[in-house]
Motif scaffolding. Structure first.
Motif, short mmCIF file in Angstrom:
data_model
loop_
_atom_site.label_atom_id
_atom_site.label_comp_id
_atom_site.label_asym_id
_atom_site.label_seq_id
_atom_site.Cartn_x
_atom_site.Cartn_y
_atom_site.Cartn_z
N ARG A 175 50.44 42.81 32.27
CA ARG A 175 51.60 43.66 32.55
C ARG A 175 52.81 43.13 31.78
NH1 ARG A 175 49.24 47.59 35.05
NH2 ARG A 175 48.39 47.26 37.10
N ASP A 200 56.50 42.95 43.91
CA ASP A 200 55.42 43.88 43.57
C ASP A 200 54.10 43.12 43.43
OD1 ASP A 200 57.11 46.15 43.39
OD2 ASP A 200 57.74 45.51 41.40
N GLY A 234 52.19 49.16 47.88
CA GLY A 234 51.92 48.97 46.46
C GLY A 234 51.88 47.53 46.00
N THR A 235 52.12 46.58 46.89
CA THR A 235 52.10 45.16 46.52
C THR A 235 50.68 44.71 46.20
OG1 THR A 235 54.00 44.68 47.91
CG2 THR A 235 52.63 42.82 47.32
N HIS A 236 50.58 43.81 45.22
CA HIS A 236 49.31 43.13 44.95
C HIS A 236 49.52 41.66 45.30
CE1 HIS A 236 45.53 41.89 43.31
NE2 HIS A 236 46.17 40.93 42.63
N ARG A 260 42.33 49.69 42.77
CA ARG A 260 43.41 50.36 43.50
C ARG A 260 43.22 51.87 43.45
NH1 ARG A 260 48.60 48.89 44.85
NH2 ARG A 260 48.35 46.92 43.77
N GLN A 261 43.38 52.52 44.61
CA GLN A 261 43.18 53.96 44.71
C GLN A 261 44.48 54.76 44.71
OE1 GLN A 261 39.80 55.45 45.11
NE2 GLN A 261 39.64 53.48 44.09
N THR A 262 45.55 54.17 45.23
CA THR A 262 46.84 54.87 45.28
C THR A 262 47.95 53.89 44.92
OG1 THR A 262 47.41 54.33 47.58
CG2 THR A 262 45.99 56.27 47.23
N GLU A 263 49.09 54.42 44.57
CA GLU A 263 50.24 53.56 44.22
C GLU A 263 50.78 52.83 45.44
OE1 GLU A 263 53.09 54.56 41.50
OE2 GLU A 263 51.70 55.59 40.17
N GLU A 264 50.54 53.34 46.63
CA GLU A 264 51.05 52.72 47.86
C GLU A 264 50.09 51.68 48.44
OE1 GLU A 264 50.71 56.24 47.73
OE2 GLU A 264 52.70 56.34 46.81
N GLU A 265 48.87 51.65 47.95
CA GLU A 265 47.86 50.74 48.48
C GLU A 265 48.24 49.29 48.24
OE1 GLU A 265 43.03 50.18 48.02
OE2 GLU A 265 44.12 51.34 46.53
N THR A 281 46.88 45.67 47.73
CA THR A 281 45.62 45.05 47.34
C THR A 281 45.74 43.53 47.49
OG1 THR A 281 46.33 45.11 45.02
CG2 THR A 281 44.87 46.88 45.77
#
Length: 166
Positions: free
Chosen positions: A8, A52, A73-75, A142-147, A149
């Motif tokens: 990133r 994030d 959305g945090t990883h 990841r499936q959604t931006e809010e998920e 992980t």
């Protein structure tokens, strides 16, 4: 940190927390990345709630990261805490996140996973994929931006977790 930056390159703001400010400052100096907004995080909870991406590499025996503070959305990378008596994140983090591991072999020896399983917070089936399954496309990640992980490195997965057919 450098792996996250490679994946990133748009990351510009990085905070470093340590139990001692001196060690956080020393790490920042050692990294020597003048193009980044790289500073000490003085309050871990505030840093967690603003982040994030969170990478933990500690020897903590009691959780440091509070899952209730993770924003959508945090990883969360859990790289340290490799023994059964160690934890970097609390049960709320494990319950809120979609769980991934580097390797399924050895995951039952990780306190990060076995303690919440023993407490009924998660099950072994809640671990969605390991690195091999992700890279091979057997799980989309990841499936959604809010998920939220959560990735738990249980140790040596890149070396030992090849499919049996190879």
């Amino acid at each position: 940190m450098k792996a996250h930056l490679a994946a990133r390159p748009s990351l510009r703001k990085i905070r470093v927390w340590n139990r001692t400010q001196e060690r956080a400052e020393a790490l920042i100096e050692q990294l020597n990345m003048p193009d980044l907004d790289l500073r000490v995080a003085h309050d871990l909870d505030s840093a967690v709630s603003d982040a994030d991406i969170i990478s933990c590499v500690t020897m903590a025996q009691e959780p440091l990261v509070k899952g209730e503070l993770l924003k959508p959305g945090t990883h969360l990378d859990l790289v340290g805490a490799y023994r059964p008596d160690m934890r970097e994140a609390n049960d709320a983090a494990m319950a809120r996140g979609t769980l991934f591991v580097d390797c399924r072999d050895g995951m039952k020896g990780s306190g990060e996973l076995s303690r919440p399983v023993d407490g009924g917070v998660i099950t072994w089936e809640d671990i969605k994929a390991d690195l091999y399954e992700l890279v091979q496309g057997h799980h989309p990640g990841r499936q959604t931006e809010e998920e939220i992980t959560v990735f738990k490195n249980v140790g040596g997965g890149t070396l030992t977790c090849l499919p049996r057919s190879l």
